[in-house]
Design a protein around this motif. Structure first.
Motif, short mmCIF file in Angstrom:
data_model
loop_
_atom_site.label_atom_id
_atom_site.label_comp_id
_atom_site.label_asym_id
_atom_site.label_seq_id
_atom_site.Cartn_x
_atom_site.Cartn_y
_atom_site.Cartn_z
N PRO A 13 49.52 50.58 15.83
CA PRO A 13 50.42 51.59 15.26
C PRO A 13 49.72 52.92 14.99
CG PRO A 13 50.49 49.51 14.03
CD PRO A 13 49.28 49.47 14.91
N ILE B 239 51.21 56.04 12.82
CA ILE B 239 52.40 56.38 12.05
C ILE B 239 52.24 57.73 11.38
CG2 ILE B 239 53.94 55.63 10.20
CD1 ILE B 239 52.96 52.78 10.69
N TYR C 280 51.69 52.16 19.72
CA TYR C 280 52.99 52.21 19.03
C TYR C 280 52.99 53.41 18.10
CZ TYR C 280 57.03 50.70 16.30
OH TYR C 280 58.26 50.63 15.67
N LEU D 214 59.18 45.51 17.56
CA LEU D 214 57.82 45.07 17.25
C LEU D 214 57.56 43.63 17.69
CD1 LEU D 214 57.26 46.85 13.83
CD2 LEU D 214 55.82 47.10 15.87
N ALA E 126 54.45 47.10 10.31
CA ALA E 126 53.52 47.72 11.25
C ALA E 126 52.09 47.30 10.97
CB ALA E 126 53.66 49.24 11.19
N GLN F 27 49.60 45.14 13.37
CA GLN F 27 48.28 45.68 13.69
C GLN F 27 47.20 44.64 13.46
OE1 GLN F 27 46.41 49.79 12.46
NE2 GLN F 27 46.09 48.38 10.76
#
Length: 333
Positions: A207, A209, A150, A137, A196, A200
């Motif tokens: 991200p 997820i 991501y 990251l 994350a 962001q």
């Protein structure tokens, strides 16, 4: 098929008179090449190509000295050229052009760095994401001129049974102390979610997820340049697949298709929860952010989202002071 090509060369050589030297040369090259193909010896592509030239030269001299008709000589030479070309192609397929290769553990770090250095997108599917927090990251966040997709598939930290099973697996695999109990597994996953969300808010990392309902020993790190597949045991080797090959392309498609049906994480935004400097992150920031995280049943479902922190992952059961130490653990700058 390769062995039949070698037999063709040997039969042609034996039929030519006065070619004892050439026959021995061919036999030696064939034996050495076979040893290389079965990993008894390790020879470079340049050596094998040079060997092919030696065989051709020796056999050509024999043909010129032979009493066979010119037509037969030409046909025999063409067969040798064809067979040697096919053998060379077989060797190349097993070399740098292969779609999947196994790499020793000493090369894993370098290969991952190479993927990161040229990445404009990233996919991760795995366990706790410690390397994602410490290295991946931060590296992706250094890109300033474009958004970085991501995609991450990780375990659900609110799933107590799943965290217990993964902790037991890590313990049985001989992992280090601190990630072999279910509470630590849960806390590291929560820290990964906060990390994350912070990236962001503060960088161009975007991200996406999803939560897995089961764990796998395999960890996938995939960029636009290639794929690395590892396991938690740091002593084990890894799989590398360059971009454009069948395996890398198929894994990318699998991750993208699977993500459509997995529970989707909705990360919060807001300056108050994400200090501009990551070193200023405190327990209150982490608690506020995680309490704002929502989970949708899937990206294709119309069902409403639910809070992440529930059951054994309720706020009252969490040590946010401890969790706040984890999102940027290992980051150097």
């Amino acid at each position: 098929m390769t062995s039949s090509r070698f037999r063709n060369i040997l039969n042609t050589a034996k039929e030519s008179p006065g070619d004892a030297v050439t026959f021995l040369t061919i036999t030696t090259i064939v034996v050495v090449t076979l040893l290389d193909m079965f990993d008894v010896l390790s020879l470079g592509q340049e050596f094998l190509s040079a060997a092919a030239i030696v065989v051709l030269s020796a056999f050509l001299v024999t043909l010129l000295a032979s009493k066979k008709a010119a037509v037969e000589q030409k046909g025999a030479l063409q067969n040798v050229v064809t067979d040697l070309g096919a053998i060379k192609q077989d060797i190349e397929i097993r070399g740098t052009g292969a779609h999947v290769i196994e790499i020793p553990r000493e090369e894993i770090g370098r290969r991952l760095d190479e993927l990161l250095n040229s990445a404009n997108s990233w996919h991760f599917r795995g366990g706790l994401g410690g390397w994602q927090r410490s290295t991946a990251l931060p590296a992706l966040a250094s890109v300033m001129n474009q958004d970085i997709s991501y995609v991450m598939h990780i375990l659900n930290p609110a799933n107590e049974d799943l965290c217990h099973r993964y902790a037991n697996y890590r313990a049985s695999a001989g992992q280090r102390t601190g990630t072999t109990d279910p509470q630590s597994v849960r806390d590291e996953l929560l820290a990964l979610l906060y990390a994350a969300a912070w990236y962001q808010q503060r960088t161009r990392v975007k991200p996406d997820i999803s939560f897995l309902s089961n764990y796998s020993p395999l960890r996938y790190d995939l960029s636009n340049a290639g794929l690395i597949v590892t396991v938690p045991d740091m002593q084990e080797r890894a799989i590398y697949a360059p971009a454009g090959g069948w395996y890398c392309t198929s894994v990318r498609d699998e991750l993208e298709q699977a993500g459509k049906a997995l529970p989707a994480v909705v990360l919060p935004s807001g300056d108050d929860m994400f200090p501009r400097n990551w070193r200023d992150v405190r327990a209150q920031h982490v608690m506020d952010a995680l309490e704002a995280v929502r989970v949708r049943p899937s990206r294709i479902s119309d069902q409403p989202s639910l809070p992440l922190l529930a059951d054994w992952a309720e706020s009252q059961n969490l040590d946010f002071e401890k969790i706040a130490q984890l999102p940027f653990k290992g980051r150097s700058n």
